[in-house]
Write an enzyme that holds these catalytic residues in place. Structure first.
Site, PDB file in Angstrom:
ATOM      1  N   CYS A 133      43.803  35.029  34.002  1.00  0.00           N
ATOM      2  CA  CYS A 133      42.412  34.680  34.322  1.00  0.00           C
ATOM      3  C   CYS A 133      41.791  33.956  33.126  1.00  0.00           C
ATOM      4  O   CYS A 133      41.072  32.962  33.284  1.00  0.00           O
ATOM      5  CB  CYS A 133      41.603  35.932  34.625  1.00  0.00           C
ATOM      6  SG  CYS A 133      42.239  36.968  35.958  1.00  0.00           S
ATOM      7  N   HIS A 162      39.334  30.713  32.611  1.00  0.00           N
ATOM      8  CA  HIS A 162      37.932  31.104  32.439  1.00  0.00           C
ATOM      9  C   HIS A 162      37.560  31.498  31.016  1.00  0.00           C
ATOM     10  O   HIS A 162      36.372  31.718  30.735  1.00  0.00           O
ATOM     11  CB  HIS A 162      37.596  32.253  33.394  1.00  0.00           C
ATOM     12  CG  HIS A 162      37.770  31.915  34.839  1.00  0.00           C
ATOM     13  ND1 HIS A 162      36.920  31.049  35.510  1.00  0.00           N
ATOM     14  CD2 HIS A 162      38.701  32.303  35.751  1.00  0.00           C
ATOM     15  CE1 HIS A 162      37.323  30.931  36.773  1.00  0.00           C
ATOM     16  NE2 HIS A 162      38.399  31.666  36.936  1.00  0.00           N
ATOM     17  N   CYS A 167      41.571  33.266  43.641  1.00  0.00           N
ATOM     18  CA  CYS A 167      42.050  32.754  42.357  1.00  0.00           C
ATOM     19  C   CYS A 167      43.493  33.185  42.103  1.00  0.00           C
ATOM     20  O   CYS A 167      44.304  32.396  41.587  1.00  0.00           O
ATOM     21  CB  CYS A 167      41.158  33.247  41.218  1.00  0.00           C
ATOM     22  SG  CYS A 167      39.582  32.369  41.078  1.00  0.00           S
ATOM     23  N   HIS A 169      18.230  53.947  55.905  1.00  0.00           N
ATOM     24  CA  HIS A 169      17.935  53.415  54.580  1.00  0.00           C
ATOM     25  C   HIS A 169      16.625  52.640  54.492  1.00  0.00           C
ATOM     26  O   HIS A 169      16.243  52.217  53.397  1.00  0.00           O
ATOM     27  CB  HIS A 169      19.110  52.581  54.097  1.00  0.00           C
ATOM     28  CG  HIS A 169      20.370  53.383  53.974  1.00  0.00           C
ATOM     29  ND1 HIS A 169      20.502  54.424  53.079  1.00  0.00           N
ATOM     30  CD2 HIS A 169      21.546  53.318  54.665  1.00  0.00           C
ATOM     31  CE1 HIS A 169      21.708  54.958  53.209  1.00  0.00           C
ATOM     32  NE2 HIS A 169      22.355  54.306  54.158  1.00  0.00           N
ATOM     33  N   ARG A 194      32.200  52.271  50.645  1.00  0.00           N
ATOM     34  CA  ARG A 194      31.000  53.060  50.970  1.00  0.00           C
ATOM     35  C   ARG A 194      30.476  52.710  52.356  1.00  0.00           C
ATOM     36  O   ARG A 194      30.071  53.602  53.120  1.00  0.00           O
ATOM     37  CB  ARG A 194      29.909  52.796  49.918  1.00  0.00           C
ATOM     38  CG  ARG A 194      28.687  53.706  50.115  1.00  0.00           C
ATOM     39  CD  ARG A 194      29.036  55.146  49.767  1.00  0.00           C
ATOM     40  NE  ARG A 194      27.999  56.085  50.160  1.00  0.00           N
ATOM     41  CZ  ARG A 194      27.969  56.750  51.317  1.00  0.00           C
ATOM     42  NH1 ARG A 194      28.914  56.569  52.224  1.00  0.00           N
ATOM     43  NH2 ARG A 194      26.986  57.593  51.556  1.00  0.00           N
ATOM     44  N   CYS A 207      29.983  55.187  55.715  1.00  0.00           N
ATOM     45  CA  CYS A 207      28.794  55.317  56.553  1.00  0.00           C
ATOM     46  C   CYS A 207      29.144  55.111  58.022  1.00  0.00           C
ATOM     47  O   CYS A 207      28.654  55.839  58.894  1.00  0.00           O
ATOM     48  CB  CYS A 207      27.723  54.325  56.121  1.00  0.00           C
ATOM     49  SG  CYS A 207      26.785  54.825  54.671  1.00  0.00           S
TER      50      CYS A 207
END
Length: 239
Positions: A56, A60, A92, A159, A196, A200
């Site tokens: 990487c 970069h 990438c 939420h 996550r 839910c």
């Protein structure tokens, strides 16, 4: 189209709902378990890989400079496709390095994501509605507001409508994604926003969106747009 909570209730990170002990874990790098993944991510950043044998860092350079602010901009449109940060990392890898894509929730993908996200810690989320992402944003907004599963509930009902109330003795957060990837004490490991969200969906007994799916990217986009201006806490700690 105004973001929820923009003109009414103040946007509030779920950090504000945590105990002092859990806040201390996030705030102190020597106590935050997510920093083990960050260290692994820094090593992977420097490691040459794939058929092209490049790292990487070969493209970069120093992530502390080149990746500053990057995590605040995703998901975003890249060459006509909505791309999450994890999706861009894999793009990438396959395109620049000639390496196989990393599996979602793998240690390696979480580590690189956490390392990149850390470079933007404390910066405001900068996702905006544009002519290029408008259609994808609307689909994410629809997913957020659509009732789903056997419990027939939407993300918004918990939420937004019930944020601040309690469920099972715990306060319901506004559901902002400003700390991902997070080390969740319940998981005893680092996890992505997509993990996550799938939790839910499982909780309301709905069919889960697949990891890396367009639907997941669209919902991530809406959530990041909804949280624009909030400071990035990644990698966060949550109960």
């Amino acid at each position: 189209m105004a973001a929820p909570n923009e003109a009414g209730n103040k946007k509030k990170s779920s950090y504000e709902l945590m105990s002092a002990e859990t806040k201390a874990m996030q705030d102190d790098a020597s106590l935050n378990p997510a920093m083990f993944w960050v260290a692994e991510g820094e090593s992977l950043w420097q490691s040459k890989a794939g058929s092209k044998n490049i790292a990487c860092a070969s493209c970069h350079g120093d992530a502390k400079k080149s990746m500053r602010g990057v995590a605040t901009q995703y998901p975003k449109m890249v060459k006509g496709k909505l791309q999450t940060l994890e999706g861009q990392i894999n793009q990438c890898r396959s395109g620049a390095q000639g390496s196989p894509a990393l599996a979602y929730e793998s240690k390696e993908l979480l580590a690189i994501t956490a390392y990149i996200a850390l470079q933007s810690k404390g910066m405001p989320i900068a996702v905006r509605e544009t002519s290029a992402n408008k259609a994808e944003l609307e689909k994410g907004r629809h997913s957020f507001n659509e009732r789903m599963g056997q419990l027939n509930l939407s993300c918004a009902q918990c939420h937004e409508d019930r944020a601040g109330l309690k469920l099972g003795g715990s306060p319901i957060p506004q559901g902002h994604p400003n700390a991902y990837p997070i080390y969740r004490l319940e998981w005893q490991t680092l996890g992505s926003l997509q993990r996550r969200l799938r939790n839910c969906m499982s909780g309301v007994r709905a069919q889960q969106f697949e990891y890396g799916s367009p639907e997941m990217a669209q919902l991530e986009l809406f959530l990041m747009w909804r949280a624009k201006g909030m400071l990035l806490e990644a990698p966060g700690v949550r109960p």
